[in-house]
Write a protein that holds these residues in place. Structure first.
Motif, short mmCIF file in Angstrom:
data_model
loop_
_atom_site.label_atom_id
_atom_site.label_comp_id
_atom_site.label_asym_id
_atom_site.label_seq_id
_atom_site.Cartn_x
_atom_site.Cartn_y
_atom_site.Cartn_z
N ALA A 152 -4.14 -4.93 12.95
CA ALA A 152 -3.07 -4.37 13.78
C ALA A 152 -2.34 -3.25 13.05
CB ALA A 152 -2.08 -5.47 14.19
N ASN A 153 -2.00 -3.48 11.77
CA ASN A 153 -1.26 -2.47 11.03
C ASN A 153 -2.04 -1.18 10.87
OD1 ASN A 153 1.15 -3.84 10.64
ND2 ASN A 153 0.46 -4.84 8.76
N VAL A 154 -3.33 -1.29 10.55
CA VAL A 154 -4.14 -0.09 10.33
C VAL A 154 -4.44 0.61 11.65
CG1 VAL A 154 -6.34 0.80 9.49
CG2 VAL A 154 -5.14 -0.96 8.20
N VAL A 185 -6.87 0.58 2.21
CA VAL A 185 -7.53 -0.69 1.90
C VAL A 185 -6.50 -1.78 1.68
CG1 VAL A 185 -9.03 -1.88 0.24
CG2 VAL A 185 -9.55 0.46 0.95
N TRP A 186 -5.45 -1.47 0.96
CA TRP A 186 -4.40 -2.46 0.68
C TRP A 186 -3.76 -2.93 1.99
CZ3 TRP A 186 0.87 -3.07 1.30
CH2 TRP A 186 1.47 -4.05 0.51
N MET A 219 -12.77 -3.75 -5.75
CA MET A 219 -12.15 -5.01 -6.17
C MET A 219 -11.20 -5.55 -5.11
SD MET A 219 -11.33 -4.42 -10.21
CE MET A 219 -10.22 -3.06 -9.88
N GLU A 220 -10.89 -4.72 -4.09
CA GLU A 220 -9.91 -5.08 -3.08
C GLU A 220 -8.61 -5.56 -3.74
OE1 GLU A 220 -11.76 -7.86 -0.42
OE2 GLU A 220 -12.61 -6.25 0.78
N ALA A 221 -8.13 -4.72 -4.65
CA ALA A 221 -6.94 -5.08 -5.41
C ALA A 221 -5.74 -5.22 -4.49
CB ALA A 221 -6.65 -4.00 -6.45
N ASN A 222 -5.00 -6.33 -4.67
CA ASN A 222 -3.83 -6.57 -3.84
C ASN A 222 -2.56 -5.97 -4.40
OD1 ASN A 222 -5.05 -8.07 -1.81
ND2 ASN A 222 -4.98 -9.94 -3.00
N ALA A 223 -2.57 -5.61 -5.67
CA ALA A 223 -1.34 -5.17 -6.33
C ALA A 223 -1.17 -3.67 -6.20
CB ALA A 223 -1.34 -5.58 -7.80
N ALA A 224 -0.10 -3.24 -5.55
CA ALA A 224 0.18 -1.81 -5.43
C ALA A 224 0.40 -1.20 -6.81
CB ALA A 224 1.42 -1.60 -4.56
N LEU A 225 1.02 -1.97 -7.72
CA LEU A 225 1.26 -1.47 -9.06
C LEU A 225 -0.06 -1.21 -9.78
CD1 LEU A 225 3.23 -0.79 -11.31
CD2 LEU A 225 3.23 -3.21 -11.97
N LEU A 226 -1.03 -2.11 -9.61
CA LEU A 226 -2.34 -1.91 -10.24
C LEU A 226 -2.99 -0.63 -9.71
CD1 LEU A 226 -4.78 -2.77 -11.92
CD2 LEU A 226 -5.52 -4.19 -10.00
N VAL A 267 -14.02 3.60 3.51
CA VAL A 267 -13.01 4.30 2.71
C VAL A 267 -13.65 4.91 1.47
CG1 VAL A 267 -10.88 4.02 1.39
CG2 VAL A 267 -11.14 2.87 3.58
N ALA A 268 -14.62 4.20 0.87
CA ALA A 268 -15.31 4.72 -0.30
C ALA A 268 -16.04 6.02 0.02
CB ALA A 268 -16.30 3.67 -0.84
N LEU A 269 -16.76 6.04 1.14
CA LEU A 269 -17.47 7.26 1.55
C LEU A 269 -16.51 8.40 1.83
CD1 LEU A 269 -20.18 5.75 3.95
CD2 LEU A 269 -20.56 6.74 1.67
#
Length: 271
Positions: free
Chosen positions: A135-137, A125-126, A78-85, A41-43
């Protein structure tokens, strides 16, 4: 390289060849998860930023590219879990891009690339982080691909009334319907394969996701019309640029992430 046969199917061979290379790479990184998927995803986000800046006639530099990619990449790393962040970070990136865009004499739309492209990358990523992330992705990708292929095949075969001639003269109503049906069929197939719990919900959500994907495709067509170009780039043979290939996914990924947020983490959206 052999040139594709002219005509309405002229670019099909190149499209298939490019997809045969890229799809296994994408699926492998999704399956591996963790740093592999984050790096992919970064690339992709760097390639998208480069194409966006080029479209906006922004004088490219390492600094301008960093402004567009550093903050979204920080969320990915950071693999942030918070959508708000993630949203806050992208808005900060948008604000940071404004003075650079003015100084570079770029198109006024240039700063909007931060939330437009960043939300898609962060959403992917989230979505992958939760336990049923594979499965979702994977199903999200299958729905987007089915929508794209269904619209392409039906539109080329049937033709007929134009969907939005002022935005994209090549898209037809029959193609849009074909893409929607294909997306819903994938949703039903995924539900049956994953262990059906709510088939009707899966079909409806797949249909909505397909609609969002097609809207993203139309949006990017409008952008290219605004910038006066045929393709966003030339990186992918038969598809044009990275943004040409991922326009539907950039729109659908935040939508799917929102669905996962509403349904609850750990829930397979398409079951």
């Amino acid at each position: 390289m052999t040139r594709p046969t002219p005509g309405r199917w002229g670019d099909l061979r190149l499209r298939v060849a490019s997809s045969a290379v890229l799809i296994p790479i994408a699926l492998g990184c999704i399956w591996a998860g963790g740093v592999w998927f984050a790096e992919l995803v970064a690339l992709v986000s760097i390639a998208l930023a480069y194409e966006w800046l080029t479209l906006c006639r922004w004088r490219l530099s390492a600094l301008s590219l960093a402004v567009f990619t550093a903050l979204p990449l920080a969320v990915v790393a950071m693999e942030a879990n918070a959508a708000l962040l993630a949203l806050v970070v992208l808005l900060l990136g948008f604000a940071a891009a404004l003075p650079f865009a003015r100084a570079a004499g770029a198109d006024p739309l240039a700063p909007f690339g931060v939330p437009y492209l960043g939300l898609g990358c962060v959403g992917l990523v989230w979505l992958r982080l939760a336990d049923p992330g594979e499965a979702n992705v994977v199903v999200l990708l299958l729905i987007v691909w089915a929508s794209d292929i269904g619209a392409y095949m039906v539109g080329r075969a049937v033709g007929g009334r134009k969907l939005a001639p002022a935005i994209s003269p090549g898209k037809t109503v029959s193609g849009a319907v074909g893409g929607l049906v294909a997306a819903m069929a994938v949703g039903l197939a995924a539900c049956l394969a994953l262990g059906p719990q709510a088939p009707l919900r899966a079909v409806l959500l797949a249909g909505l996701t397909g609609c969002v994907a097609q809207a993203g495709d139309l949006f990017e067509s409008g952008l290219k019309r605004h910038f006066g170009v045929k393709d966003s780039g030339r990186l992918i043979p038969g598809h044009g640029g990275v943004l040409d290939r991922l326009d539907a996914l950039v729109a659908a990924a935040p939508f799917a992430a929102l669905l996962a947020l509403i349904l609850g983490r750990g829930v397979v959206i398409w079951r």
